[in-house]
Scaffold this motif. Sequence first.
Motif, PDB file in Angstrom:
ATOM      1  N   ILE A 142       0.860  -1.184   0.000  1.00 18.44           N
ATOM      2  CA  ILE A 142       0.000   0.000   0.000  1.00 18.44           C
ATOM      3  C   ILE A 142       0.895   1.233   0.000  1.00 18.44           C
ATOM      4  CG2 ILE A 142      -1.821   1.258   1.210  1.00 18.44           C
ATOM      5  CD1 ILE A 142      -2.375  -1.509   2.669  1.00 18.44           C
ATOM      6  N   ILE A 143       0.704   2.072  -0.998  1.00 14.88           N
ATOM      7  CA  ILE A 143       1.472   3.310  -1.045  1.00 14.88           C
ATOM      8  C   ILE A 143       0.518   4.467  -0.781  1.00 14.88           C
ATOM      9  CG2 ILE A 143       2.855   4.848  -2.493  1.00 14.88           C
ATOM     10  CD1 ILE A 143       3.915   2.363  -3.920  1.00 14.88           C
ATOM     11  N   THR A 144       0.608   5.007   0.419  1.00 13.63           N
ATOM     12  CA  THR A 144      -0.215   6.150   0.797  1.00 13.63           C
ATOM     13  C   THR A 144       0.381   6.733   2.087  1.00 13.63           C
ATOM     14  OG1 THR A 144      -2.502   6.932   1.062  1.00 13.63           O
ATOM     15  CG2 THR A 144      -1.924   4.885   2.198  1.00 13.63           C
ATOM     16  N   ALA A 145      -0.301   7.748   2.618  1.00 13.82           N
ATOM     17  CA  ALA A 145       0.197   8.339   3.864  1.00 13.82           C
ATOM     18  C   ALA A 145      -0.040   7.368   5.016  1.00 13.82           C
ATOM     19  CB  ALA A 145      -0.521   9.658   4.127  1.00 13.82           C
ATOM     20  N   SER A 146       0.887   7.377   6.005  1.00 20.14           N
ATOM     21  CA  SER A 146       0.759   6.423   7.108  1.00 20.14           C
ATOM     22  C   SER A 146      -0.341   6.831   8.090  1.00 20.14           C
ATOM     23  CB  SER A 146       2.090   6.282   7.832  1.00 20.14           C
ATOM     24  OG  SER A 146       2.463   7.544   8.348  1.00 20.14           O
ATOM     25  N   THR A 147      -0.847   8.040   7.948  1.00 18.28           N
ATOM     26  CA  THR A 147      -1.987   8.435   8.768  1.00 18.28           C
ATOM     27  C   THR A 147      -3.098   8.911   7.834  1.00 18.28           C
ATOM     28  OG1 THR A 147      -1.137  10.678   8.916  1.00 18.28           O
ATOM     29  CG2 THR A 147      -0.556   9.172  10.722  1.00 18.28           C
ATOM     30  N   GLY A 148      -4.270   9.001   8.389  1.00 17.70           N
ATOM     31  CA  GLY A 148      -5.371   9.528   7.587  1.00 17.70           C
ATOM     32  C   GLY A 148      -6.376   8.452   7.215  1.00 17.70           C
ATOM     33  N   ALA A 149      -7.430   8.929   6.553  1.00 16.67           N
ATOM     34  CA  ALA A 149      -8.568   8.063   6.265  1.00 16.67           C
ATOM     35  C   ALA A 149      -8.216   6.933   5.296  1.00 16.67           C
ATOM     36  CB  ALA A 149      -9.716   8.883   5.693  1.00 16.67           C
ATOM     37  N   ALA A 150      -7.334   7.244   4.324  1.00 14.24           N
ATOM     38  CA  ALA A 150      -7.086   6.267   3.262  1.00 14.24           C
ATOM     39  C   ALA A 150      -6.518   4.969   3.827  1.00 14.24           C
ATOM     40  CB  ALA A 150      -6.145   6.854   2.221  1.00 14.24           C
ATOM     41  N   ILE A 151      -5.412   5.072   4.595  1.00 18.54           N
ATOM     42  CA  ILE A 151      -4.791   3.847   5.115  1.00 18.54           C
ATOM     43  C   ILE A 151      -5.733   3.143   6.080  1.00 18.54           C
ATOM     44  CG2 ILE A 151      -3.519   5.102   6.948  1.00 18.54           C
ATOM     45  CD1 ILE A 151      -2.381   1.926   5.037  1.00 18.54           C
ATOM     46  N   ARG A 152      -6.462   3.918   6.856  1.00 14.15           N
ATOM     47  CA  ARG A 152      -7.401   3.315   7.812  1.00 14.15           C
ATOM     48  C   ARG A 152      -8.484   2.527   7.057  1.00 14.15           C
ATOM     49  NH1 ARG A 152      -9.946   7.715  10.231  1.00 14.15           N
ATOM     50  NH2 ARG A 152     -11.703   7.253   8.877  1.00 14.15           N
ATOM     51  N   ASP A 153      -9.045   3.145   6.040  1.00 10.23           N
ATOM     52  CA  ASP A 153     -10.103   2.476   5.258  1.00 10.23           C
ATOM     53  C   ASP A 153      -9.581   1.201   4.604  1.00 10.23           C
ATOM     54  OD1 ASP A 153     -11.737   4.505   5.999  1.00 10.23           O
ATOM     55  OD2 ASP A 153     -11.782   5.518   4.039  1.00 10.23           O
ATOM     56  N   ILE A 154      -8.385   1.312   4.053  1.00  8.88           N
ATOM     57  CA  ILE A 154      -7.832   0.147   3.342  1.00  8.88           C
ATOM     58  C   ILE A 154      -7.582  -1.003   4.321  1.00  8.88           C
ATOM     59  CG2 ILE A 154      -5.807  -0.726   2.099  1.00  8.88           C
ATOM     60  CD1 ILE A 154      -5.621   2.104   0.801  1.00  8.88           C
ATOM     61  N   LEU A 155      -6.900  -0.683   5.438  1.00 10.73           N
ATOM     62  CA  LEU A 155      -6.546  -1.753   6.381  1.00 10.73           C
ATOM     63  C   LEU A 155      -7.771  -2.383   7.041  1.00 10.73           C
ATOM     64  CD1 LEU A 155      -3.266  -0.458   8.049  1.00 10.73           C
ATOM     65  CD2 LEU A 155      -3.548  -2.099   6.184  1.00 10.73           C
ATOM     66  N   THR A 156      -8.736  -1.552   7.423  1.00 13.92           N
ATOM     67  CA  THR A 156      -9.915  -2.132   8.086  1.00 13.92           C
ATOM     68  C   THR A 156     -10.716  -2.983   7.098  1.00 13.92           C
ATOM     69  OG1 THR A 156     -11.117  -0.078   7.707  1.00 13.92           O
ATOM     70  CG2 THR A 156     -10.169  -0.383   9.895  1.00 13.92           C
ATOM     71  N   THR A 157     -10.766  -2.532   5.859  1.00 10.92           N
ATOM     72  CA  THR A 157     -11.514  -3.304   4.857  1.00 10.92           C
ATOM     73  C   THR A 157     -10.844  -4.656   4.596  1.00 10.92           C
ATOM     74  OG1 THR A 157     -12.219  -1.246   3.825  1.00 10.92           O
ATOM     75  CG2 THR A 157     -12.504  -3.252   2.534  1.00 10.92           C
ATOM     76  N   ILE A 158      -9.521  -4.628   4.469  1.00 12.54           N
ATOM     77  CA  ILE A 158      -8.804  -5.891   4.216  1.00 12.54           C
ATOM     78  C   ILE A 158      -8.947  -6.827   5.411  1.00 12.54           C
ATOM     79  CG2 ILE A 158      -6.498  -6.911   3.946  1.00 12.54           C
ATOM     80  CD1 ILE A 158      -5.813  -4.556   2.110  1.00 12.54           C
ATOM     81  N   LYS A 159      -8.834  -6.253   6.612  1.00 13.61           N
ATOM     82  CA  LYS A 159      -8.920  -7.067   7.820  1.00 13.61           C
ATOM     83  C   LYS A 159     -10.299  -7.716   7.940  1.00 13.61           C
ATOM     84  CE  LYS A 159      -7.719  -6.991  12.679  1.00 13.61           C
ATOM     85  NZ  LYS A 159      -7.390  -6.155  13.830  1.00 13.61           N
ATOM     86  N   ARG A 160     -11.305  -6.965   7.589  1.00 15.91           N
ATOM     87  CA  ARG A 160     -12.666  -7.470   7.680  1.00 15.91           C
ATOM     88  C   ARG A 160     -12.918  -8.578   6.645  1.00 15.91           C
ATOM     89  NH1 ARG A 160     -16.631  -5.587   4.595  1.00 15.91           N
ATOM     90  NH2 ARG A 160     -15.599  -3.595   4.248  1.00 15.91           N
ATOM     91  N   ARG A 161     -12.454  -8.319   5.418  1.00 18.51           N
ATOM     92  CA  ARG A 161     -12.770  -9.255   4.342  1.00 18.51           C
ATOM     93  C   ARG A 161     -11.824 -10.444   4.265  1.00 18.51           C
ATOM     94  NH1 ARG A 161     -15.756  -7.533  -0.190  1.00 18.51           N
ATOM     95  NH2 ARG A 161     -14.318  -8.641  -1.555  1.00 18.51           N
ATOM     96  N   TYR A 162     -10.546 -10.177   4.493  1.00 16.08           N
ATOM     97  CA  TYR A 162      -9.557 -11.219   4.202  1.00 16.08           C
ATOM     98  C   TYR A 162      -8.397 -11.123   5.180  1.00 16.08           C
ATOM     99  CZ  TYR A 162      -7.429 -14.475   0.828  1.00 16.08           C
ATOM    100  OH  TYR A 162      -6.910 -15.568   0.193  1.00 16.08           O
ATOM    101  N   PRO A 163      -8.632 -11.457   6.450  1.00 10.93           N
ATOM    102  CA  PRO A 163      -7.629 -11.215   7.489  1.00 10.93           C
ATOM    103  C   PRO A 163      -6.354 -12.041   7.321  1.00 10.93           C
ATOM    104  CG  PRO A 163      -9.472 -12.455   8.354  1.00 10.93           C
ATOM    105  CD  PRO A 163      -9.861 -12.036   6.984  1.00 10.93           C
TER     106      PRO A 163
END
Lengths: 423, 72
Positions: A142-163
């Motif tokens: 994942i190439i994005t800022a280490s803080t902010g909505a983008a990384i949070r959205d990506i990580l929570t979505t991946i964790k939820r769908r495919y941990p």
Amino acid sequence: MDNKYLTIGALTRYLKHQFDNDKNLQTVFLKGEISNFKIHTTGHLYFSLKDETSKINAIMFSANAKKLLFKPVEGSKVLVRGRISIYEATGNYQIYIDEMLEDGIGNLYLAFEKLKEKLSKEGLFDSKYKKEIPKFPSRIGIITASTGAAIRDILTTIKRRYPICETILFPSLVQGENAKESIVSNIEKAQEYDLDVLIVGRGGGSIEDLWPFNEEIVARAIFKSKIPVISAVGHEIDFTIADFVADMRAATPTAAAELAVPNIIDLFNKFKQYQIRINENINKKINYFNLYLDSIKNSYVIKNPLLIYDAKFEKLDILSEKINKEINYKLEKINTQLDKYKTNNLIVNPMKIFEKFDLSLSNNISKLELLNPLGVLNRGYSVTYKDNKVVKSIKDIKKNDKLNIKLVNGTIETIVDSIKEDK
Amino acid sequence: MKFEDKIKKIEEIVEKLENGEAALDESFDLYKKAMDLIKECDKELNEVKENVNKIVTESGEIKAFELDEDAK
């Protein structure tokens, strides 16, 4: 000397000539703000361009004004290209504008369109270059800022769908002057890690905020990436060059995560379905063969194998009976024939063969005697001649014919007295 | 075998069993193979690895990455 006085017109023409022949003034780029903006009925635009320190009159003829990509108003910040010349009637120098862009957004828009066209012509957006996004990634970059909505959205979505999937964040600047280099170097760095897919993006923001994703070097870095890239920049409505060049465009960072990984619940369900399907299938097969086996087991030969021999014996009996019958019949026939021979005269009295032979011999001898005319005369018969010819019919003779009648031991000469024909 | 390949293999076997291509003894082998693969995939999906999220630092080092839940 009156000669030393120039006319104002001559001076102005001289100055104008100087201006017009100065290469530096033939093409001038200026940046400023519009003031005293007027549109003439002819369509020409008259205004001043000013900045913090100075001001210059400007004119844009209608032919050029028609090509404007924005609507200039009082106070518009603009970028212009034109030539500097002098208007003889007033002696004012001014800029004759050929091209005018809105500073900021308008300019960015134009740059966007230009780059998009350029890269499109080069084929960077061609579908033939699009890499397939793996269905079951085990490692996602994942190439994005280490803080902010983008990384949070990506990580929570991946964790939820495919941990079970591993994520590796390459923290990057995603806005401002140095963002493009940061993004490019992270894309390059990511190539060295064993990644199945790369998400490049950021959350929503102004067009200026998203601008790094419209930079040419970013586009080329994405194109060069060996790892499939999912772009995820801003919101649904935001389209960037990165979106066009990426292997897949996601409307948002959350959407990117959804595209990158499957839903584990779906997979579990899928496996359950497969399990049910193959169990059903194998059970059906087993049942079928069981039934088949039963039907064989119940068949009468398997149940009572001796019956096979019974039938054979039966057949054998019938055959032997038939043969016996046939033979007996033949024997009987031969016997009757033999009997017949036994009762035959010749068998009973063989001498009869000779008897018969004897009889036939004497018969033959008598027959030969019969054919001898002398023999006939011997038995008392006679032959009648007329003129030395044998008389065979009564019609051959008339009254008074002279006839000779030959007997066995002499001849009678006679004359016919009367004739009597047999009826 | 990769997870993706396993799923592909399972799909192949299910199809093969269902369209009746397989003979009876082959069916049992296929059935066993598919069931094993499903079990394996199931297990893999259930093994939630720890420290799923990582970060590459400036120096290229990989470290665990904890999401700062307060960040907005």
